[in-house]
Design a protein around this motif. Structure first.
Motif: not given
Length: 225
Positions: A54-65, A72-85
């Protein structure tokens, strides 16, 4: 990619879930940096694999913050990693997403998360006119064996100016057009996980080809780009 990388990642995320505060995170910043580096490397391997078909122009890896300003959820960090192509636009539409989390919460997803107003109307008008081809694609046995059923948020009734009794109303009232596939930890930790992710993403291509054709033409089939 050695499975130990995901064991390290899952171990860190499990500890973070129990200690989701800035003091703990700061004290374990070096450990985070190490698992982040390893995880980024894996996402780049997925990117390389995707680019073979496929023709993928970029990867975006989301920050953990987390952005807690309006939550309403004030926890400062995600408990997963996510990324989109991201596929090359405007010719190619749709996208791929990889979500890594412990405790059997990992998954991949493809499709159309937030189509803009014009694209959503174009999709709905296409299904109103003829839903034969899209149903053939998403009901294909080999496709369903990988991705299951089409999911996504939808209206409770028909969109404005659409007949609530239309035969394709189940497709027309959707606001998202998404497929997801879950992975238990055992599969994520296996040496074949990268191959399984890429094979699954490759299987969605007939759906993307069809939707890209719809979104780059008008109802008369004339190119818009």
């Amino acid at each position: 990619m050695k499975p130990i990388i995901f064991e390290d990642l899952f171990s860190f995320l499990n500890k973070l879930e129990k200690n989701n505060n800035r003091d703990w995170f700061h004290a374990h910043k070096q450990e985070f940096k190490q698992v982040e580096k390893q995880t980024k490397a894996f996402y780049n391997l997925v990117l390389d694999a995707l680019r073979t078909h496929d023709d993928i122009d970029k990867l975006k890896l989301f920050r953990i913050y987390r952005d807690v300003r309006f939550s309403k959820n004030k926890q400062p960090y995600k408990t997963h990693f996510g990324g989109s192509f991201h596929r090359r636009k405007p010719e190619l539409r749709g996208g791929y997403y990889l979500h890594l989390a412990p405790n059997n919460q990992s998954f991949i997803a493809t499709g159309f998360w937030e189509p803009n107003k014009a694209d959503l109307l174009r999709i709905r008008k296409e299904f109103e006119m003829d839903d034969t081809e899209i149903r053939q694609i998403i009901s294909n046995k080999s496709f369903k064996n990988v991705w299951g059923d089409l999911v996504g948020d939808e209206l409770k009734t028909a969109p404005r100016n659409f007949d609530k009794d239309h035969p394709a109303i189940d497709l027309i009232r959707k606001k998202q057009y998404i497929f997801t596939k879950k992975f238990p930890d055992q599969e994520v930790l296996s040496s074949t996980f990268l191959e399984e992710v890429n094979t699954s993403f490759k299987a969605v291509r007939p759906y993307f080809d069809y939707m890209s054709d719809v979104l780059t033409t008008n109802l008369n089939g004339e190119l818009l780009i």
